[in-house]
Design an enzyme around this catalytic site. Structure first.
Site, PDB file in Angstrom:
ATOM      1  N   GLU A   1     -10.359   3.417  30.794  1.00  0.00           N
ATOM      2  CA  GLU A   1      -9.665   4.557  31.392  1.00  0.00           C
ATOM      3  C   GLU A   1     -10.011   4.639  32.879  1.00  0.00           C
ATOM      4  OE1 GLU A   1      -9.807   9.432  30.722  1.00  0.00           O
ATOM      5  OE2 GLU A   1     -11.570   8.192  30.290  1.00  0.00           O
TER       6      GLU A   1
ATOM      7  N   ASN B   1      -3.155  10.882  33.711  1.00  0.00           N
ATOM      8  CA  ASN B   1      -4.142   9.890  33.323  1.00  0.00           C
ATOM      9  C   ASN B   1      -3.393   8.869  32.475  1.00  0.00           C
ATOM     10  OD1 ASN B   1      -6.331   8.439  32.328  1.00  0.00           O
ATOM     11  ND2 ASN B   1      -7.618  10.244  32.096  1.00  0.00           N
TER      12      ASN B   1
ATOM     13  N   LYS C   1      -2.132  10.199  28.936  1.00  0.00           N
ATOM     14  CA  LYS C   1      -3.105  10.891  28.087  1.00  0.00           C
ATOM     15  C   LYS C   1      -2.625  12.284  27.695  1.00  0.00           C
ATOM     16  CE  LYS C   1      -8.099  11.932  28.119  1.00  0.00           C
ATOM     17  NZ  LYS C   1      -9.316  11.745  28.939  1.00  0.00           N
TER      18      LYS C   1
ATOM     19  N   GLU D   1     -10.407  17.204  34.374  1.00  0.00           N
ATOM     20  CA  GLU D   1      -9.122  16.547  34.110  1.00  0.00           C
ATOM     21  C   GLU D   1      -7.977  17.555  34.051  1.00  0.00           C
ATOM     22  OE1 GLU D   1      -8.604  13.150  31.478  1.00  0.00           O
ATOM     23  OE2 GLU D   1     -10.758  13.266  31.053  1.00  0.00           O
TER      24      GLU D   1
ATOM     25  N   CYS E   1      -9.310   7.728  25.974  1.00  0.00           N
ATOM     26  CA  CYS E   1     -10.546   8.515  25.879  1.00  0.00           C
ATOM     27  C   CYS E   1     -10.494   9.609  24.803  1.00  0.00           C
ATOM     28  CB  CYS E   1     -10.907   9.087  27.247  1.00  0.00           C
ATOM     29  SG  CYS E   1     -12.618   9.687  27.348  1.00  0.00           S
TER      30      CYS E   1
ATOM     31  N   ASN F   1     -14.103   7.069  29.616  1.00  0.00           N
ATOM     32  CA  ASN F   1     -15.220   7.401  30.507  1.00  0.00           C
ATOM     33  C   ASN F   1     -15.936   8.566  29.831  1.00  0.00           C
ATOM     34  OD1 ASN F   1     -14.811   6.410  33.790  1.00  0.00           O
ATOM     35  ND2 ASN F   1     -13.129   6.122  32.357  1.00  0.00           N
TER      36      ASN F   1
END
Length: 347
Positions: free
Chosen positions: A47, A110, A128, A148, A197, A222
């Site tokens: 990621e 993302n 994502k 995020e 993730c 991550n």
């Protein structure tokens, strides 16, 4: 019917805040060359592979923030990243690459893409869906943030499975079958899906993919080794917190691979960024029965490779988890009809 593929997770170690993308891409190319030497056909990168995990930082300058994003419609033509895609095509290797995407209308996502080495094209893009963390940073200056929700929008592509050509020898093609032929399930080109993730912790995502027959799910991550503020639980010693984070990372990958009768490949961005922010390793390849085939042994750049046989998926898909025979969709309404928890009335 054997359907073997050589696959790999390309784990990437520490990437500091000031690292140049072009330098990081050279590290990715080095891993790709190792994959070529081992005759790997598919490589999964982490990621947000190209930069440090910038959502841990509270960045107020738009100009600074934009440095961590890729701009434009086609990531394969990004000046810093194009050499990686050129090498993948030259070696006929498929790759999955995670990065921060800025769309022409200014939205941040993302994102990951699946690039086919044999066709020289991006076959699929995923954004994502399950964004963790917060919009605002913690008041405690010592906390490790996860922002995020501040920098990205939830993905808007859903979970679209796709086939990739050139990976399995003698794969059944549409042009060579007729209506009179027996079932072609599990005989065509591999059916793939991407997560990123935190998505790996949500079984709904795996289920939507495997309802489309997905045989391999691929994701980078991550994952902080010690983020007590974000977890909101008891404070742990760093070693204990890392052990717990690795346990949960392995748990969700192995359990979901088994429950959804598919292989999975996970690639970590890991190590000690800027000498202070620790991310777990644990990149691995997991079989459809939940067993770990191969796993990283370091917290640095490392290629984790294995040969897998997609024919192994058939046991779970046709017996234990035969959706057509055993699912009872009439009982699952809450899953799509309700978001948060609604408890029964108090006694």
């Amino acid at each position: 019917m054997s359907r073997k593929i050589k696959v790999a997770a390309a784990q990437v170690g520490a990437v500091d805040l000031g690292a140049l993308k072009k330098d990081t891409v050279q590290r990715l190319i080095k891993l790709l060359h190792q994959a070529a030497e081992q005759k790997v056909q598919l490589v999964v990168y982490p990621e947000c592979t190209l930069t440090t995990f910038f959502p841990r930082h509270f960045i107020q300058s738009q100009e600074e923030l934009d440095k961590y994003f890729e701009h434009g419609e086609d990531i394969t033509q990004s000046p810093d990243v194009k050499p990686l895609f050129d090498e993948a095509k030259a070696h006929d290797i498929d790759i999955v690459l995670g990065y921060a995407e800025r769309t022409p209308d200014g939205m941040g996502y993302n994102t990951s893409v699946y690039f086919s080495g044999s066709t020289g094209k991006v076959l699929s893009k995923y954004r994502k869906v399950h964004l963790p963390g917060r919009v605002e940073p913690f008041e405690d200056p010592a906390a490790t943030n996860q922002l995020e929700k501040r920098y990205f929008k939830p993905g808007n592509y859903g979970f679209q499975a796709f086939r990739a050509p050139g990976l399995v020898k003698d794969a059944v093609k549409k042009s060579t079958t007729t209506k009179a032929d027996e079932s072609t399930e599990g005989k065509g080109d591999p059916i793939l899906g991407m997560l990123i993730c935190n998505d790996r912790r949500w079984p709904e995502a795996w289920r939507v993919y495997t309802l489309q027959g997905a045989e391999i799910l691929m994701f980078g991550y991550n994952t902080g080794g010690h983020m007590s503020h974000l977890w909101g639980g008891k404070s742990m010693a760093p070693e204990e917190a890392e052990k717990e984070a690795l346990f949960h990372s392995r748990l969700v990958q192995q359990a979901n691979s088994y429950m959804h009768a598919c292989f999975s490949i996970s690639a970590a961005r890991c190590g000690l960024d800027d000498g202070k922010y620790h991310l777990i390793g644990g990149s691995s390849i997991v079989r459809s029965e939940g067993h770990v085939v191969a796993e990283a042994g370091t917290d640095g750049d490392e290629l984790v490779a294995a040969e897998i046989d997609l024919a192994e998926c058939r046991q779970g898909k046709e017996r234990t988890f035969n959706y057509g025979k055993h699912r009872r969709v009439e009982t699952y309404g809450l899953i799509t009809g309700q978001t948060g928890v609604v408890e029964p009335e108090l006694l």
